[in-house]
Every structure is written in structure tokens, then in C-alpha cells.
Design a protein around this motif. Structure first.
Motif, PDB file in Angstrom:
ATOM      1  N   SER A  65      -7.327  42.136  24.744  1.00 10.13           N
ATOM      2  CA  SER A  65      -8.241  42.123  25.876  1.00 10.13           C
ATOM      3  C   SER A  65      -9.597  42.670  25.434  1.00 10.13           C
ATOM      4  N   ALA A  66     -10.597  42.474  26.267  1.00  6.01           N
ATOM      5  CA  ALA A  66     -11.943  42.953  25.944  1.00  6.01           C
ATOM      6  C   ALA A  66     -11.958  44.477  25.844  1.00  6.01           C
ATOM      7  N   ARG A  67     -11.168  45.151  26.665  1.00  8.89           N
ATOM      8  CA  ARG A  67     -11.099  46.613  26.615  1.00  8.89           C
ATOM      9  C   ARG A  67     -10.428  47.075  25.328  1.00  8.89           C
ATOM     10  N   ALA A  68      -9.413  46.349  24.877  1.00 11.60           N
ATOM     11  CA  ALA A  68      -8.747  46.704  23.623  1.00 11.60           C
ATOM     12  C   ALA A  68      -9.687  46.494  22.439  1.00 11.60           C
ATOM     13  N   LEU A  69     -10.563  45.502  22.528  1.00 12.48           N
ATOM     14  CA  LEU A  69     -11.540  45.278  21.465  1.00 12.48           C
ATOM     15  C   LEU A  69     -12.511  46.457  21.373  1.00 12.48           C
ATOM     16  N   LYS A  70     -12.884  47.031  22.524  1.00 12.49           N
ATOM     17  CA  LYS A  70     -13.726  48.228  22.519  1.00 12.49           C
ATOM     18  C   LYS A  70     -12.990  49.407  21.889  1.00 12.49           C
ATOM     19  N   THR A  71     -11.684  49.490  22.121  1.00 15.69           N
ATOM     20  CA  THR A  71     -10.866  50.551  21.526  1.00 15.69           C
ATOM     21  C   THR A  71     -10.818  50.401  20.010  1.00 15.69           C
ATOM     22  N   VAL A  72     -10.693  49.155  19.537  1.00 17.43           N
ATOM     23  CA  VAL A  72     -10.684  48.897  18.093  1.00 17.43           C
ATOM     24  C   VAL A  72     -12.011  49.310  17.478  1.00 17.43           C
ATOM     25  N   ASN A  73     -13.113  48.994  18.150  1.00 18.17           N
ATOM     26  CA  ASN A  73     -14.433  49.369  17.646  1.00 18.17           C
ATOM     27  C   ASN A  73     -14.619  50.886  17.620  1.00 18.17           C
ATOM     28  N   LYS A  74     -14.033  51.577  18.601  1.00 17.65           N
ATOM     29  CA  LYS A  74     -14.212  53.019  18.702  1.00 17.65           C
ATOM     30  C   LYS A  74     -13.349  53.771  17.692  1.00 17.65           C
ATOM     31  N   ASN A  75     -12.062  53.444  17.627  1.00 22.25           N
ATOM     32  CA  ASN A  75     -11.116  54.220  16.824  1.00 22.25           C
ATOM     33  C   ASN A  75     -10.872  53.653  15.429  1.00 22.25           C
ATOM     34  N   GLY A  76     -11.305  52.439  15.176  1.00 21.18           N
ATOM     35  CA  GLY A  76     -11.049  51.806  13.893  1.00 21.18           C
ATOM     36  C   GLY A  76      -9.876  50.845  13.987  1.00 21.18           C
ATOM     37  N   ALA A  77      -9.934  49.783  13.178  1.00 24.19           N
ATOM     38  CA  ALA A  77      -8.936  48.721  13.251  1.00 24.19           C
ATOM     39  C   ALA A  77      -7.565  49.198  12.779  1.00 24.19           C
ATOM     40  N   PHE A  78      -7.516  49.867  11.638  1.00 20.31           N
ATOM     41  CA  PHE A  78      -6.225  50.237  11.055  1.00 20.31           C
ATOM     42  C   PHE A  78      -5.467  51.223  11.950  1.00 20.31           C
ATOM     43  N   VAL A  79      -6.165  52.231  12.459  1.00 21.07           N
ATOM     44  CA  VAL A  79      -5.529  53.246  13.301  1.00 21.07           C
ATOM     45  C   VAL A  79      -4.995  52.608  14.597  1.00 21.07           C
ATOM     46  N   THR A  80      -5.807  51.769  15.233  1.00 20.47           N
ATOM     47  CA  THR A  80      -5.413  51.157  16.498  1.00 20.47           C
ATOM     48  C   THR A  80      -4.234  50.204  16.323  1.00 20.47           C
ATOM     49  N   LEU A  81      -4.307  49.349  15.300  1.00 24.71           N
ATOM     50  CA  LEU A  81      -3.230  48.378  15.088  1.00 24.71           C
ATOM     51  C   LEU A  81      -1.944  49.052  14.624  1.00 24.71           C
ATOM     52  N   LYS A  82      -2.065  50.138  13.884  1.00 23.88           N
ATOM     53  CA  LYS A  82      -0.877  50.868  13.438  1.00 23.88           C
ATOM     54  C   LYS A  82      -0.188  51.531  14.621  1.00 23.88           C
ATOM     55  N   LYS A  83      -0.984  52.097  15.536  1.00 23.20           N
ATOM     56  CA  LYS A  83      -0.424  52.734  16.729  1.00 23.20           C
ATOM     57  C   LYS A  83       0.273  51.716  17.630  1.00 23.20           C
ATOM     58  N   ALA A  84      -0.256  50.475  17.651  1.00 22.00           N
ATOM     59  CA  ALA A  84       0.347  49.412  18.461  1.00 22.00           C
ATOM     60  C   ALA A  84       1.546  48.781  17.772  1.00 22.00           C
TER      61      ALA A  84
END
Length: 87
Positions: A65-84
Motif C-alpha cells: 500500500s502507499a502507506r507501507a511504501l512510506k514505511t519502507v522509505n522511513k525505516n529502510g527496505a531490508f529492515v521492513t521486509l525482514k520484519k514482514a
């Protein structure tokens, strides 16, 4: 294909839209009346993106989602995708 964000789990929700008829008292009518409630669906703003992960030096294709894309930009791709659990 399911309309679900792979990071946040946002999915299609259902709700109700209220139909009203009549002219408002302020405008000289006898007032507005609810005539029926109609079911409707609210879809998330989903995008399919290729995200570059420098730690793995490769792209990952995700539906988010657009909100999740903002989360990826804020926290970094690797950290966000690893947590998911996607990496």
C-alpha cells in the motif's frame, strides 16, 4: 490475485453508504430523510513495486500500500521486509 498489502496486511474493507432524500430545511424543504443503507467496499491503495535491497544486492517485487511504501522509505527496505517476513 488478492488485494492485500504484503507488509501491513491491509485488505479490502466493507462499509455502508447512507442514501438520503429530500431538501434540507435550511433550503426551504421539509428535511433530509435516510431512505436506505447500501453496502460498499473500500479498497487499499495498492502498488506493485520492485524494491532494491542493498544488503542482498538484489530486487524484490512486492505488492504494498502507499502507506507501507512510506514505511519502507522511513525505516529502510531490508529492515521492513525482514520484519514482514518477505526476506
Amino acid at each position: 490475485m488478492a488485494r492485500i498489502c504484503s507488509i501491513r496486511g491491509t485488505r479490502v474493507r466493507s462499509g455502508g453508504k447512507i442514501h438520503r432524500s429530500g431538501l434540507a430545511k435550511k433550503k426551504g424543504g421539509i428535511g433530509r430523510h435516510v431512505t436506505k443503507v447500501v453496502k460498499r467496499t473500500v479498497s487499499p491503495n495498492l502498488q506493485t513495486k520492485r524494491i532494491w535491497i542493498p544488503e542482498l544486492s538484489r530486487f524484490v517485487r512486492v505488492k504494498l500500500s502507499a502507506r507501507a511504501l512510506k514505511t519502507v522509505n522511513k525505516n529502510g527496505a531490508f529492515v521492513t521486509l525482514k520484519k514482514a517476513g518477505l526476506v
